[in-house]
Design a protein around this motif. Structure first.
Motif, PDB file in Angstrom:
ATOM      1  N   PRO A 213       0.801  -1.227   0.000  1.00 19.39           N
ATOM      2  CA  PRO A 213       0.000   0.000   0.000  1.00 19.39           C
ATOM      3  C   PRO A 213       0.830   1.270   0.000  1.00 19.39           C
ATOM      4  CG  PRO A 213       0.088  -0.911   2.202  1.00 19.39           C
ATOM      5  CD  PRO A 213       0.839  -1.872   1.322  1.00 19.39           C
ATOM      6  N   LYS A 316      -4.664   1.521  -1.112  1.00 16.48           N
ATOM      7  CA  LYS A 316      -4.329   0.216  -1.651  1.00 16.48           C
ATOM      8  C   LYS A 316      -3.579   0.391  -2.974  1.00 16.48           C
ATOM      9  CE  LYS A 316      -8.331  -2.167   0.336  1.00 16.48           C
ATOM     10  NZ  LYS A 316      -9.532  -2.992   0.031  1.00 16.48           N
ATOM     11  N   GLN A 382      -7.810   2.663   1.702  1.00 13.08           N
ATOM     12  CA  GLN A 382      -8.040   1.681   2.755  1.00 13.08           C
ATOM     13  C   GLN A 382      -8.424   2.362   4.066  1.00 13.08           C
ATOM     14  OE1 GLN A 382      -4.837  -1.078   3.138  1.00 13.08           O
ATOM     15  NE2 GLN A 382      -5.585  -1.954   5.057  1.00 13.08           N
ATOM     16  N   TRP A 383      -7.875   3.537   4.305  1.00 16.25           N
ATOM     17  CA  TRP A 383      -8.205   4.354   5.476  1.00 16.25           C
ATOM     18  C   TRP A 383      -7.865   5.794   5.152  1.00 16.25           C
ATOM     19  CZ3 TRP A 383      -5.555   7.763   8.541  1.00 16.25           C
ATOM     20  CH2 TRP A 383      -6.177   8.145   9.732  1.00 16.25           C
TER      21      TRP A 383
END
Length: 398
Positions: A213, A316, A382-383
């Motif tokens: 990532p 990602k 992803q966050w």
């Protein structure tokens, strides 16, 4: 007539109003000091009263008001009944064979272990890589960087044993995603891009190659080694890595990312240790050297640099390049030797190129064996940090 009976806001004269307000604040400070001194005198003769006062007057902080969250991998489920359960801080290192704490030792053997076994960093921790070789880290900057950013990149090269700095060229075709794909094809394991704003570094992006990532950190409180008084000089030994406070699933992912930046087998004869301490979502970076004064006492001498990171997003894959389908010039850097571009553009047929077998053999040796990494056209997060959650800060702690 005394002015203490009047509120400062009711006085129309500005000079008199400021004078009255200043006297009132001074009197309040003096009264508070006298109360504290009297209380300290009483508690000096009665330790039980001091202990009782401390138990009753517990300050409310972000740490002790955090609610129980099952995502804390080190949290004890038995304490879930308490609404102010505080997770234990964990210290992890990437050398489990030498008695250091490893994240897997604190994790429950359930779905968390399965997640770690299938994440992007599983190949690094599986032991396939040679522990004596440091990961290759390509360090570059944002376009049009200044000397301050270059000095900080020099510090990063000294921090990472496998670090290599290359200046970033200007113009189109040198997007971060393209550079990441180029670095992945040349055997680099990481890409670190230092961003600059107002002529000083303000962010750093770390890309794990070849498939991500991508982590984006804000960069603050930078203090170079030469600014630290009495700092030690670094050596070429592999440092030991200590991670503290990475207790959630997101924290373990970020911690494993930093672990992959350093060799898995540190050289303890160098006595160097790199520490990343997580407190309230801020990652404090420090680097020290052990100074053994005697057989019982040891001191720490700071090497530097100092800086603070804060995770803003975790994507990602590689950084996206929206115009990836458009033709662009071949990637090249200032440090390339002549003839490299010819090797990349050569065909596999020696008869068409008019080259002999010896030149074809050389070409095969130069070409990378790793697969070609292609950046995506859209970012998949992803966050990501949300400013509206900054007041609660209970569910996305690292």
């Amino acid at each position: 007539m005394s002015t203490s009976r009047f509120e400062p806001s009711s006085i129309k004269n500005k000079v008199k109003r400021e004078e009255v307000a200043r006297k009132q604040k001074k009197q309040k400070r003096q009264d508070k000091l006298q109360r504290r001194l009297a209380q300290a005198k009483v508690e000096a003769d009665d330790p039980v009263a001091k202990k009782k006062r401390r138990e009753q007057n517990v300050p409310r902080t972000l740490d002790n008001t955090r609610e129980f969250d099952p995502s804390f991998l080190t949290a004890n489920s038995a304490s879930s009944s308490s609404t102010t359960a505080q997770p234990e801080a964990s210290s992890s290192s990437n050398v489990p064979d030498h008695g250091q704490a490893h994240p897997s030792e604190h994790q429950p053997q359930d779905e968390s272990a399965a997640d770690l076994a299938n994440d992007s960093f599983a190949s690094y921790f599986s032991g396939v890589a040679d522990p004596t070789l440091p990961p290759k880290v390509l360090i570059t900057t944002s376009p049009k960087a200044t000397r301050v950013t270059y000095d900080f990149c020099d510090e990063l090269v000294n921090i990472f044993p496998g670090g290599e700095f290359i200046r970033r060229k200007k113009g189109k075709g040198f997007e971060m995603g393209r550079i990441a794909g180029w670095a992945a094809g040349r055997g680099y394991s990481h890409l670190a891009v230092v961003n600059e704003d107002m002529k000083k570094p303000n962010a750093v992006t770390i890309v794990y190659l070849p498939d991500g990532p991508t982590a984006y950190f804000k960069l603050t409180s930078i203090e170079l080694s030469k600014k630290i008084r009495g700092h030690a000089r670094p050596t070429e030994h592999f440092p030991e890595l200590v991670l503290n406070g990475f207790v959630t699933r997101l924290g373990h992912s970020v911690g494993r990312l930093f672990q992959t930046l350093f060799p898995p087998m540190p050289e303890f004869q160098g006595r160097q240790v790199v520490t990343l301490h997580n407190q309230r979502d801020f990652l404090f970076f420090r680097r020290h050297r052990y100074a053994f004064r005697s057989t019982e006492k040891v001191a720490l001498q700071e090497i530097g640099p100092r800086f603070t990171l804060k995770l803003r997003s975790l994507k990602k894959g590689l950084p996206a390049v929206k115009n990836l389908g458009e033709p662009s010039k071949t990637l090249e850097f200032d440090t390339f030797e002549e003839g490299t571009e010819d090797v990349e553009m050569a065909t596999n047929d020696p008869k068409e190129d008019g080259k002999g077998e010896e030149e074809v053999d050389k070409q095969v040796e130069v070409e990378p064996k790793s697969k070609k990494a292609v950046p995506p056209t859209e970012d998949e997060y992803q966050w990501i940090w949300k400013p509206e959650l900054e007041t609660t800060r209970r569910t996305f702690f690292l």
